[in-house]
Design an enzyme around this catalytic site. Sequence first.
Site, PDB file in Angstrom:
ATOM      1  N   LYS A 148       0.816  -1.214   0.000  1.00  0.00           N
ATOM      2  CA  LYS A 148       0.000   0.000   0.000  1.00  0.00           C
ATOM      3  C   LYS A 148       0.855   1.272   0.000  1.00  0.00           C
ATOM      4  O   LYS A 148       0.375   2.347  -0.325  1.00  0.00           O
ATOM      5  CB  LYS A 148      -0.968  -0.004   1.168  1.00  0.00           C
ATOM      6  CG  LYS A 148      -2.052  -1.066   1.020  1.00  0.00           C
ATOM      7  CD  LYS A 148      -3.097  -0.998   2.117  1.00  0.00           C
ATOM      8  CE  LYS A 148      -4.207  -2.022   1.901  1.00  0.00           C
ATOM      9  NZ  LYS A 148      -3.739  -3.415   2.103  1.00  0.00           N
TER      10      LYS A 148
HETATM   11  C1  LIG Z   1      -4.452  -4.534   1.536  1.00  0.00           C
HETATM   12  C2  LIG Z   1      -3.726  -5.832   1.537  1.00  0.00           C
HETATM   13  C3  LIG Z   1      -4.107  -6.922   0.705  1.00  0.00           C
HETATM   14  C4  LIG Z   1      -5.314  -6.871  -0.179  1.00  0.00           C
HETATM   15  O1  LIG Z   1      -5.099  -6.066  -1.298  1.00  0.00           O
HETATM   16  P1  LIG Z   1      -6.342  -5.562  -2.200  1.00  0.00           P
HETATM   17  O2  LIG Z   1      -5.740  -4.638  -3.189  1.00  0.00           O
HETATM   18  O3  LIG Z   1      -7.276  -4.875  -1.250  1.00  0.00           O
HETATM   19  O4  LIG Z   1      -6.943  -6.778  -2.809  1.00  0.00           O
HETATM   20  C5  LIG Z   1      -3.341  -8.066   0.716  1.00  0.00           C
HETATM   21  N1  LIG Z   1      -2.265  -8.186   1.529  1.00  0.00           N
HETATM   22  C6  LIG Z   1      -1.875  -7.173   2.348  1.00  0.00           C
HETATM   23  C7  LIG Z   1      -0.707  -7.380   3.230  1.00  0.00           C
HETATM   24  C8  LIG Z   1      -2.575  -5.967   2.382  1.00  0.00           C
HETATM   25  O5  LIG Z   1      -2.187  -4.987   3.210  1.00  0.00           O
END
Ligand SMILES: *Cc1c(COP(=O)(O)O)cnc(C)c1O
Length: 436
Positions: free
Chosen positions: A107
């Site tokens: 993210k």
């Molecule tokens: C947010 C997140 C996900 C999921 O990703 P999306 O784009 O919402 O499908 C998977 N793994 C981790 C560690 C995350 O922080």
Amino acid sequence: MKYLSTHRSSPPVSLSEAVIRGLAADRGLFMPERIHRFDPSYFSTIHHFSFQEIALEVAKLFFGEDIPLEDLRSIVFDTLSFDCPVVPVTETIWSLELFHGPTLAFKDVGARFMARMLRYFLKGETRRLTVLVATSGDTGSAVANGFLGVEGISVVVLYPKGKVSDIQEKQFTTLEQNITALEVDGTFDDCQRLVKAAFADDALNSKMALTSANSINVARFLPQAFYYFNAYARLREKGALDGKAWVVAVPSGNFGNLTAGLFAREMGLPVNRFIAANNLNDVVFQYLKNGRYEPRPSVETIANAMDVGHPSNFDRILDLYGHSWETITSLIRGYRYGDEEIRSVISEVYQKTGYICDPHGACGYAALRDDLREGETGTFLETAHPAKFTGTMEEILGKGIIQLPERLAAFMKGKKQSIEIGRDYASFREWLENRE
Ligand SMILES: *Cc1c(COP(=O)(O)O)cnc(C)c1O
């Protein structure tokens, strides 16, 4: 380029409006009106370019009509201050490590990009912009760190008291500068309700500029396409795709990451097919199986960033493929894993290869293990560093194996600073209006 709502009942908007508003007026998600394709010849030389250079080419196709090249270059280069390498795990399976950023999860890419793009669009704006973000853990830290020190923007993180891990809490309560953490006496749903109430409060919005930084923002999800292109280039460089078809497995929650991969493919990236890997929150898995999409409340799992019962970006996938189940299932297969399976995959990979998957990445690895065919090379997205889940990881692998990276250790030394508030909207509103 214009951005259209997935609901198609509000007028198209500019990129700047899409980024500042987040959600369309008709509550749909913004989609770019067109997806530009690379000239196919680009892929015969892509491996001669660096991650930042490749990302800039991708960014030009999305944003080049709206942001001058030099500005776009500094947004992209500044966002990608860390690498997203591919690492071999078995002979045919590679990990795309997305955890080398400031908060050790993918993210960081979208949050850093969005912060820099917002700053660009707010040049000349005199009012301070306040970004409100409700978090159950990881989004708060990525957004807070992504916006840290960005001029003209304040970030307010709302989180449920006592319901996030120490390490998560430290990542957004120790930053100071333009970041404030509000510790809400309630649940994550209460935090989200407070944020939504503030956005819906016309009187408040006429007094201050509020926006959201959640993952549906186009400036957060589109830049995630960067690392798919870079993964392809680096695999090519290592000869891992010679005569092979490429399969990418994406551990999915809100489906932003997978959607970005699908966009990359529409831009011409040679991905043969995708696998959506879920934990027990499997509404998309069910859709892929029988064509019925039935959101339901989420259940808790050890891969908790994927505990999503109504994935917001799924509408974008439907929109991209004209709601055709046939097209979607020809490109994406689904797998899902319960906690016990996730635990055993983590031990199995570690015993066999020495590689340590976090609980999310483990779902991606497992899907490739179970689905990869002759003549294919697989890559799973390792979405977070295993040390973010030290408790769970130590239960599975034992103590002394997971090393706390320097960046996480540094957060742990910081002093927590938060403001406690109740779960009623009136106290939140009062705090917002009276802060400095
Ligand atoms: C947010 C997140 C996900 C999921 O990703 P999306 O784009 O919402 O499908 C998977 N793994 C981790 C560690 C995350 O922080």
